[in-house]
Write a protein that holds these residues in place. Structure first.
Motif, short mmCIF file in Angstrom:
data_model
loop_
_atom_site.label_atom_id
_atom_site.label_comp_id
_atom_site.label_asym_id
_atom_site.label_seq_id
_atom_site.Cartn_x
_atom_site.Cartn_y
_atom_site.Cartn_z
N LEU A 73 39.86 51.34 44.46
CA LEU A 73 39.07 51.02 43.27
C LEU A 73 37.80 50.30 43.70
N TYR A 74 36.67 50.89 43.34
CA TYR A 74 35.35 50.33 43.66
C TYR A 74 34.81 49.62 42.43
N THR A 75 34.37 48.38 42.62
CA THR A 75 33.76 47.62 41.53
C THR A 75 32.55 46.87 42.08
N ASP A 76 31.55 46.69 41.23
CA ASP A 76 30.41 45.85 41.63
C ASP A 76 30.57 44.44 41.07
N SER A 77 31.74 44.16 40.50
CA SER A 77 32.00 42.85 39.90
C SER A 77 32.77 41.95 40.86
N THR A 78 32.12 40.91 41.34
CA THR A 78 32.84 39.94 42.18
C THR A 78 33.86 39.19 41.33
N TYR A 79 33.60 39.05 40.04
CA TYR A 79 34.55 38.42 39.12
C TYR A 79 35.88 39.18 39.12
N VAL A 80 35.83 40.49 38.98
CA VAL A 80 37.05 41.30 38.97
C VAL A 80 37.71 41.29 40.34
N ARG A 81 36.94 41.55 41.37
CA ARG A 81 37.53 41.64 42.71
C ARG A 81 38.13 40.30 43.14
N ASN A 82 37.39 39.21 43.00
CA ASN A 82 37.93 37.90 43.37
C ASN A 82 39.09 37.50 42.47
N GLY A 83 38.96 37.81 41.19
CA GLY A 83 40.02 37.46 40.26
C GLY A 83 41.35 38.08 40.64
N ILE A 84 41.33 39.38 40.93
CA ILE A 84 42.59 40.07 41.23
C ILE A 84 43.08 39.75 42.64
N MET A 85 42.16 39.55 43.58
CA MET A 85 42.56 39.35 44.97
C MET A 85 42.79 37.89 45.35
#
Length: 154
Positions: A73-85
């Motif tokens: 899953l590719y996202t340009d949102s650091t909010y989403v990526r950091n939030g989930i990881m």
């Protein structure tokens, strides 16, 4: 999902969210790719935030994969990526509160995203937004177009 040689081929999903004003009318978009198939999905939301649309794009993208799969899953949102990881496990352990004992924003969407991630083997990849990544650009256009369907003509 596997090909004829039983080699796992990942489903690739590029996601993006958009908001015309923050908060304001918003939209989400996702491009799903598997082998030589491509599916584009999107939707609007009348009064929302950009972060909510970024989360919704990831949720809807994962929901659209009907069988348990390996997903990139590719996202340009650091909010989403950091939030989930990085943050979600701590939020869950903390009863959906931040370190400062405040309720986690968008917790219902984070819970949905976690549930979708449990259905698949997800690898998260960040891409720089508006930097020429073909599928990020398509996802952005899908999200923006969806948001515009709610914006009254000037």
């Amino acid at each position: 999902m596997a090909d004829d040689n039983d080699v796992t081929i990942p489903v690739e999903i590029s996601t993006d969210g958009a908001c015309l004003g923050n908060p304001g009318p918003g939209g989400w978009g996702a491009v799903l790719r598997y082998k030589n198939h491509e599916k584009r999905i999107s939707g609007p939301e009348p009064a929302t935030t950009n972060n909510r649309m970024e989360l919704t794009a990831a949720i809807k993208g994962l929901e659209a994969v009907t069988k348990r799969s390996t997903v990139i899953l590719y996202t340009d949102s650091t909010y989403v990526r950091n939030g989930i990881m990085k943050w979600a496990a701590g939020w869950q352990a903390n009863g959906w509160q931040t370190k400062d004992k405040k309720p986690v924003k968008n917790s219902e969407l984070w819970r949905e995203l976690i549930a979708q991630c449990e259905r698949h083997d997800v690898e998260w990849r960040w891409v720089k937004g508006h930097a020429g990544d073909k599928y990020n650009e398509i996802a952005d256009e899908l999200a923006t177009s969806a948001a515009r369907t709610l914006k009254e003509p000037v």
